[in-house]
Scaffold this active site. Sequence first.
Site, PDB file in Angstrom:
ATOM      1  N   GLY A 105     -55.683 130.694 -61.890  1.00 54.49           N
ATOM      2  CA  GLY A 105     -56.815 129.983 -61.298  1.00 54.49           C
ATOM      3  C   GLY A 105     -56.621 129.496 -59.882  1.00 54.49           C
ATOM      4  N   SER A 106     -55.680 130.071 -59.130  1.00 53.52           N
ATOM      5  CA  SER A 106     -55.479 129.601 -57.742  1.00 53.52           C
ATOM      6  C   SER A 106     -56.666 129.940 -56.859  1.00 53.52           C
ATOM      7  CB  SER A 106     -54.182 130.161 -57.153  1.00 53.52           C
ATOM      8  OG  SER A 106     -54.288 131.541 -56.886  1.00 53.52           O
ATOM      9  N   ASN A 107     -57.335 131.063 -57.110  1.00 57.21           N
ATOM     10  CA  ASN A 107     -58.553 131.383 -56.349  1.00 57.21           C
ATOM     11  C   ASN A 107     -59.683 130.426 -56.719  1.00 57.21           C
ATOM     12  OD1 ASN A 107     -58.440 133.774 -54.482  1.00 57.21           O
ATOM     13  ND2 ASN A 107     -57.403 134.614 -56.262  1.00 57.21           N
TER      14      ASN A 107
ATOM     15  N   ARG B 295     -65.546 144.011 -78.533  1.00 55.44           N
ATOM     16  CA  ARG B 295     -65.958 143.668 -77.165  1.00 55.44           C
ATOM     17  C   ARG B 295     -67.442 143.301 -77.112  1.00 55.44           C
ATOM     18  NH1 ARG B 295     -65.397 144.488 -71.904  1.00 55.44           N
ATOM     19  NH2 ARG B 295     -63.258 145.229 -72.044  1.00 55.44           N
TER      20      ARG B 295
ATOM     21  N   MET C 115     -59.979 139.068 -65.753  1.00 56.70           N
ATOM     22  CA  MET C 115     -59.232 140.316 -65.924  1.00 56.70           C
ATOM     23  C   MET C 115     -59.862 141.308 -66.902  1.00 56.70           C
ATOM     24  SD  MET C 115     -57.168 139.656 -63.708  1.00 56.70           S
ATOM     25  CE  MET C 115     -55.873 140.858 -63.698  1.00 56.70           C
TER      26      MET C 115
ATOM     27  N   ASN D 210     -66.586 139.424 -56.733  1.00 56.18           N
ATOM     28  CA  ASN D 210     -65.233 139.538 -57.278  1.00 56.18           C
ATOM     29  C   ASN D 210     -64.232 139.602 -56.137  1.00 56.18           C
ATOM     30  OD1 ASN D 210     -63.185 140.119 -59.323  1.00 56.18           O
ATOM     31  ND2 ASN D 210     -63.217 142.231 -58.573  1.00 56.18           N
TER      32      ASN D 210
ATOM     33  N   HIS E 108     -60.526 141.136 -55.106  1.00 54.24           N
ATOM     34  CA  HIS E 108     -59.563 142.147 -55.549  1.00 54.24           C
ATOM     35  C   HIS E 108     -58.413 142.184 -54.540  1.00 54.24           C
ATOM     36  CE1 HIS E 108     -58.139 145.728 -57.635  1.00 54.24           C
ATOM     37  NE2 HIS E 108     -57.956 146.289 -56.453  1.00 54.24           N
TER      38      HIS E 108
ATOM     39  N   GLY F  91     -69.447 149.777 -61.755  1.00 54.51           N
ATOM     40  CA  GLY F  91     -68.161 150.490 -61.647  1.00 54.51           C
ATOM     41  C   GLY F  91     -67.011 149.490 -61.714  1.00 54.51           C
TER      42      GLY F  91
HETATM   43  C1  GRF Z   1     -55.467 137.372 -57.762  1.00 53.11           C
HETATM   44  O1  GRF Z   1     -54.503 138.070 -57.003  1.00 53.11           O
HETATM   45  C2  GRF Z   1     -56.700 138.212 -57.895  1.00 53.11           C
HETATM   46  O2  GRF Z   1     -56.966 138.997 -56.756  1.00 53.11           O
HETATM   47  C3  GRF Z   1     -56.353 139.112 -59.036  1.00 53.11           C
HETATM   48  O3  GRF Z   1     -55.566 138.343 -59.924  1.00 53.11           O
HETATM   49  C4  GRF Z   1     -55.031 137.240 -59.219  1.00 53.11           C
HETATM   50  C5  GRF Z   1     -55.588 135.996 -59.836  1.00 53.11           C
HETATM   51  O4  GRF Z   1     -54.899 134.919 -59.356  1.00 53.11           O
HETATM   52  N1  GRF Z   1     -57.534 139.569 -59.702  1.00 53.11           N
HETATM   53  P1  GRF Z   1     -55.473 133.449 -59.654  1.00 53.11           P
HETATM   54  O5  GRF Z   1     -55.747 133.379 -61.141  1.00 53.11           O
HETATM   55  O6  GRF Z   1     -56.710 133.286 -58.832  1.00 53.11           O
HETATM   56  O7  GRF Z   1     -54.340 132.544 -59.212  1.00 53.11           O
END
Ligand code: GRF
Length: 201
Positions: free
Chosen positions: A11-13, A64, A89, A106, A108, A142
């Site tokens: 969850g750092s983002n 799913r 993910m 998103n 990436h 996609g």
């Molecule tokens: C990030 O590098 C993101 O680009 C990828 O997984 C990582 C998630 O990191 N999808 P966080 O959970 O946001 O720390």
Amino acid sequence: KTIAVLASGRGSNFSAVIDRIRDQKIPAVCVALITDNPDARAIDRAAEAGIPSVVVDYCAYPNRRAYEVDLFAAIEATGADLIVLAGYMRILGDRIVHACAGRMINIHPALLPSFSGLHAQRQALEYGVRVAGCTVHFVDTGMDSGPIILQHCVPVLDGDDEDALSERILQEEHRILPEAVRLFCEDRLTISGRRVLIKQG
Ligand code: GRF
């Protein structure tokens, strides 16, 4: 504007986005964290910020399809203007993607269209690129393939291993994801075919 964030792990983002909102750099309110993982560290980060968490535990579903029914309901229940996938993910089904078209983004950790999918940083190292980076894009049906909003590049240095490169990219992710959220919340993004036009502030 209101946003809901989907995260599966650290969850750092997610933190980078809510910190910028807290600092009043983004005209938005984060109304929910939604996660498929009851052990996600992101849940703790949400609690610290006073943001409600909704756990839709993928492992609690027989398949799913059943999972996606509840995930879709959780997303819609937030009424959020923008859905942010921040280290989420799983692939989202077409029903959710179509319902959120133009308002789901998103992050990436690669310069798309290169190195889509999992372990993008490792793919870049193994390919031997000199420049890596990250991409924020609108989500389409996609995988990592929707119209690109922002990208930022970082050098690949001699002696880099996957962790070193991932950390260097992550620092830039923490810059461009909040910036993309800000641009959306300021109504400065227009999708024109495959291109995203950014109106001047
Ligand atoms: C990030 O590098 C993101 O680009 C990828 O997984 C990582 C998630 O990191 N999808 P966080 O959970 O946001 O720390």
